[in-house]
Write a protein that holds these residues in place. Structure first.
Motif, PDB file in Angstrom:
ATOM      1  N   ALA A  90      -3.218   5.791  -2.019  1.00 56.60           N
ATOM      2  CA  ALA A  90      -4.048   6.468  -1.022  1.00 56.60           C
ATOM      3  C   ALA A  90      -5.547   6.222  -1.219  1.00 56.60           C
ATOM      4  O   ALA A  90      -6.367   6.982  -0.710  1.00 56.60           O
ATOM      5  CB  ALA A  90      -3.749   7.974  -0.984  1.00 56.60           C
ATOM      6  N   ASP A  91      -5.913   5.188  -1.945  1.00 59.01           N
ATOM      7  CA  ASP A  91      -7.324   4.854  -2.150  1.00 59.01           C
ATOM      8  C   ASP A  91      -7.630   3.569  -1.390  1.00 59.01           C
ATOM      9  O   ASP A  91      -7.565   2.462  -1.938  1.00 59.01           O
ATOM     10  CB  ASP A  91      -7.618   4.698  -3.639  1.00 59.01           C
ATOM     11  N   SER A  92      -7.957   3.723  -0.114  1.00 65.93           N
ATOM     12  CA  SER A  92      -8.156   2.553   0.742  1.00 65.93           C
ATOM     13  C   SER A  92      -9.356   1.716   0.300  1.00 65.93           C
ATOM     14  O   SER A  92      -9.348   0.484   0.451  1.00 65.93           O
ATOM     15  CB  SER A  92      -8.303   2.978   2.205  1.00 65.93           C
ATOM     16  N   GLU A  93     -10.371   2.349  -0.265  1.00 64.80           N
ATOM     17  CA  GLU A  93     -11.532   1.588  -0.730  1.00 64.80           C
ATOM     18  C   GLU A  93     -11.167   0.705  -1.921  1.00 64.80           C
ATOM     19  O   GLU A  93     -11.571  -0.463  -1.985  1.00 64.80           O
ATOM     20  CB  GLU A  93     -12.683   2.529  -1.082  1.00 64.80           C
ATOM     21  N   THR A 117      -0.336  -0.625  -4.886  1.00 64.26           N
ATOM     22  CA  THR A 117      -0.607   0.718  -5.387  1.00 64.26           C
ATOM     23  C   THR A 117       0.247   0.973  -6.622  1.00 64.26           C
ATOM     24  O   THR A 117       1.380   0.497  -6.727  1.00 64.26           O
ATOM     25  CB  THR A 117      -0.328   1.779  -4.307  1.00 64.26           C
ATOM     26  N   SER A 134       0.818  -1.217   0.000  1.00 65.66           N
ATOM     27  CA  SER A 134       0.000   0.000   0.000  1.00 65.66           C
ATOM     28  C   SER A 134       0.851   1.265   0.000  1.00 65.66           C
ATOM     29  O   SER A 134       0.431   2.306   0.477  1.00 65.66           O
ATOM     30  CB  SER A 134      -0.925  -0.003   1.217  1.00 65.66           C
ATOM     31  N   LEU A 159      -8.187  -0.415  -2.595  1.00 65.25           N
ATOM     32  CA  LEU A 159      -7.286  -1.434  -2.064  1.00 65.25           C
ATOM     33  C   LEU A 159      -8.091  -2.569  -1.423  1.00 65.25           C
ATOM     34  O   LEU A 159      -7.878  -3.747  -1.723  1.00 65.25           O
ATOM     35  CB  LEU A 159      -6.318  -0.810  -1.064  1.00 65.25           C
ATOM     36  N   ALA A 160      -9.028  -2.212  -0.569  1.00 64.43           N
ATOM     37  CA  ALA A 160      -9.858  -3.215   0.106  1.00 64.43           C
ATOM     38  C   ALA A 160     -10.695  -4.007  -0.892  1.00 64.43           C
ATOM     39  O   ALA A 160     -10.831  -5.231  -0.765  1.00 64.43           O
ATOM     40  CB  ALA A 160     -10.761  -2.539   1.139  1.00 64.43           C
ATOM     41  N   SER A 161     -11.227  -3.344  -1.885  1.00 68.75           N
ATOM     42  CA  SER A 161     -12.045  -4.016  -2.896  1.00 68.75           C
ATOM     43  C   SER A 161     -11.214  -5.028  -3.696  1.00 68.75           C
ATOM     44  O   SER A 161     -11.659  -6.158  -3.930  1.00 68.75           O
ATOM     45  CB  SER A 161     -12.663  -2.976  -3.830  1.00 68.75           C
ATOM     46  N   LEU A 166       2.780   4.697  -0.753  1.00 71.91           N
ATOM     47  CA  LEU A 166       2.427   5.959  -1.401  1.00 71.91           C
ATOM     48  C   LEU A 166       3.517   6.384  -2.372  1.00 71.91           C
ATOM     49  O   LEU A 166       3.249   7.058  -3.366  1.00 71.91           O
ATOM     50  CB  LEU A 166       2.211   7.052  -0.350  1.00 71.91           C
TER      51      LEU A 166
END
Length: 104
Positions: free
Chosen positions: A50-53, A29, A6, A55-57, A8
């Motif tokens: 920086a897109d946690s949604e 990422t 993850s 990443l989780a998806s 940056l």
């Protein structure tokens, strides 16, 4: 089951190459050299930094689909063997040195 990066900011992280060599499905990422290493998403899932949604998806999707995870892991290992093996990297350095030394 899954390797996740993850970051940056990155160059070309060795840990991604190590996960590729182990044929792990990868979610990472899209920073630095990671998209190149993962063949623009053909050998792993890329998400915006920086897109946690996202990443989780992507993580959930791979954990829910073992066939896709296995295919991505196999592609990652093949890409690593073809593009990042010690032999390949040594040959590329030798080629570069030959080109640079012929300019002087």
């Amino acid at each position: 089951d899954l390797f996740v990066s993850s970051s940056l900011i990155e160059g070309l992280p060795l840990v991604v190459l190590e996960a590729m060599q182990l044929a792990r499905p990868i979610v990472a990422t899209a920073v630095g050299g990671v998209p190149y290493a993962l063949d623009q998403g053909e050998a792993g899932r890329l998400v915006p930094a920086a897109d946690s949604e996202a990443l989780a998806s992507a993580m959930s999707a791979l954990l829910d689909d073992s066939d896709q995870s296995k295919r991505l892991g196999e592609r990652a290992r093949k890409r690593c063997d073809q593009e990042f093996s010690a032999r390949t990297m040594a040959q590329r350095y030798a080629d570069l040195y030959a080109r640079v030394s012929s300019r002087t």
